[in-house]
Design an enzyme around this catalytic site. Structure first.
Site, PDB file in Angstrom:
ATOM      1  N   HIS A  84      62.145   0.208  17.502  1.00 43.90           N
ATOM      2  CA  HIS A  84      61.455  -0.584  18.543  1.00 43.90           C
ATOM      3  C   HIS A  84      62.387  -1.471  19.371  1.00 43.90           C
ATOM      4  O   HIS A  84      62.196  -1.616  20.573  1.00 43.90           O
ATOM      5  CB  HIS A  84      60.378  -1.451  17.896  1.00 43.90           C
ATOM      6  CG  HIS A  84      59.399  -0.675  17.081  1.00 43.90           C
ATOM      7  ND1 HIS A  84      58.425   0.113  17.651  1.00 43.90           N
ATOM      8  CD2 HIS A  84      59.252  -0.537  15.737  1.00 43.90           C
ATOM      9  CE1 HIS A  84      57.711   0.695  16.681  1.00 43.90           C
ATOM     10  NE2 HIS A  84      58.197   0.313  15.515  1.00 43.90           N
ATOM     11  N   HIS A 111      56.156  -7.746  10.907  1.00 41.57           N
ATOM     12  CA  HIS A 111      56.490  -6.332  10.712  1.00 41.57           C
ATOM     13  C   HIS A 111      57.455  -5.929  11.826  1.00 41.57           C
ATOM     14  O   HIS A 111      58.561  -5.502  11.565  1.00 41.57           O
ATOM     15  CB  HIS A 111      55.197  -5.506  10.736  1.00 41.57           C
ATOM     16  CG  HIS A 111      55.386  -4.040  10.510  1.00 41.57           C
ATOM     17  ND1 HIS A 111      54.340  -3.161  10.388  1.00 41.57           N
ATOM     18  CD2 HIS A 111      56.508  -3.292  10.396  1.00 41.57           C
ATOM     19  CE1 HIS A 111      54.822  -1.931  10.194  1.00 41.57           C
ATOM     20  NE2 HIS A 111      56.118  -1.992  10.203  1.00 41.57           N
ATOM     21  N   GLU A 127      63.264  -1.572  12.309  1.00 44.47           N
ATOM     22  CA  GLU A 127      62.569  -2.126  13.487  1.00 44.47           C
ATOM     23  C   GLU A 127      63.478  -2.119  14.709  1.00 44.47           C
ATOM     24  O   GLU A 127      63.030  -1.869  15.833  1.00 44.47           O
ATOM     25  CB  GLU A 127      62.060  -3.538  13.192  1.00 44.47           C
ATOM     26  CG  GLU A 127      60.954  -3.572  12.131  1.00 44.47           C
ATOM     27  CD  GLU A 127      59.740  -2.727  12.488  1.00 44.47           C
ATOM     28  OE1 GLU A 127      59.246  -2.827  13.625  1.00 44.47           O
ATOM     29  OE2 GLU A 127      59.279  -1.950  11.625  1.00 44.47           O
TER      30      GLU A 127
END
Ligand code: NAG
Ligand code: NAG
Ligand code: NAG
Ligand code: NAG
Length: 265
Positions: A122, A65, A118
């Site tokens: 992040h 993920h 992502e």
């Protein structure tokens, strides 16, 4: 005119300084969380939303993920630098590994959509760590961690195998991953609206800033783990706090599904 220029210039400076301070704080983190999807349950997620999913035949097991710089007890930091736009060309050389290990399951969405998300949410926060600095290092480094693991095997070694019929206790799943990894993991489940059953959805593993495995701090620190996991039911969670997070804990009592990959039949 000149006066106006100075006013504007000083305003801009103050703003830039404030922004820099804010960013410095915003990007601080304690550890890294490597979140994995079970693709079949990702499909449940899309079905819950009335959408469809697609799992490519190259996907054979748990997938990534994301790798999330984290502070225990929060879902921060995130979106650390909006100027760092995702550029697929920077990670094009990783495409075949990405397709196997880090696919997106949303039918009809561009297959770069998960990577873009992502990275923006992040990867820009992991940027402060030299070993993960920039797209290539972030995606390659995350896949390097993932490729050392085999979550399917950790579960299988404890008799937990994908099944359309069998259901498993979250505690047994947790113990199996813990035994395989040698560190305290976390797991999340997903509630399927149609069947009113829970499915095993994610396995979370934690790393220090040297990318060595560590016990997941949140699980170790909170009420949820002494020797026995404490899982809240969805109803309990909703009573305690409105569900503002996507993530759901596994049910405290009762078992969950871990269904075979859609492409395995
Ligand atoms: C954010 O990213 C931009 C573009 O790469 C860079 O110029 C800037 O220095 C970054 N800001 C911080 C605070 O790292
Ligand atoms: C995206 O998916 C298409 C169709 O499956 C494929 O041809 C293409 O190579 C994929 N692109 C990337 C970046 O993985
Ligand atoms: C990915 O990481 C591995 C291990 O550090 C390294 O050997 C390899 O060169 C990296 N690949 C790219 C494309 O940077
Ligand atoms: C992971 O383990 C499973 C079950 O033992 C095995 O079938 C699979 O090939 C392994 N995956 C990788 C990438 O080694």
């Amino acid at each position: 005119m000149v006066y106006l220029f100075f006013v504007l210039a000083s305003l801009l400076c103050t703003q830039t300084e404030a922004l820099a301070t804010q960013l410095k704080e915003k990007t601080d983190f304690q550890y890294l969380l490597l979140a994995h999807f079970w693709p079949t349950t990702s499909c449940v997620f899309f079905r819950n939303e009335g959408e469809d999913c697609y799992v490519s035949p190259v996907v054979k097991g748990w997938t990534i993920h994301g790798l999330w710089p984290s502070i225990a007890g929060t879902e921060k930091p995130d979106y650390c630098n909006d100027s760092m736009k995702f550029n697929y060309n920077e990670i094009k050389s990783l495409s075949s590994r990405l397709a196997v290990n880090w696919p997106s399951f949303e039918m009809g969405a561009p297959n770069t959509s998960l990577w873009e998300h992502e990275w923006t949410k992040h990867g820009t926060c992991a940027y402060s760590l030299p070993i993960l600095k920039g797209e290539l290092k972030y995606f390659n480094g995350t896949m390097n961690l993932h490729e050392k693991l085999n979550i399917t095997k950790y579960l299988e070694d404890s008799g937990i195998v994908p099944s359309n019929e069998a259901m498993y206790l979250p505690q047994d799943i947790f113990n199996a991953v813990k035994k395989g990894v040698g560190k305290v993991p976390d797991i999340t489940c997903l509630y399927e609206k149609k069947t009113q059953r829970h499915h095993l959805e994610q396995v979370w593993l934690c790393y220090n800033k040297q990318l060595q495995p560590i016990d997941c701090p949140e699980v170790s620190a909170t009420k949820r783990l002494s020797s026995t996991l404490y899982f809240e039911s969805v109803a309990e969670q909703e009573a305690a706090a409105p569900l503002n997070s996507y993530f759901q804990e596994c049910p405290k009592s009762g078992k969950v599904y871990y269904k075979p990959l859609p492409n395995s039949q």
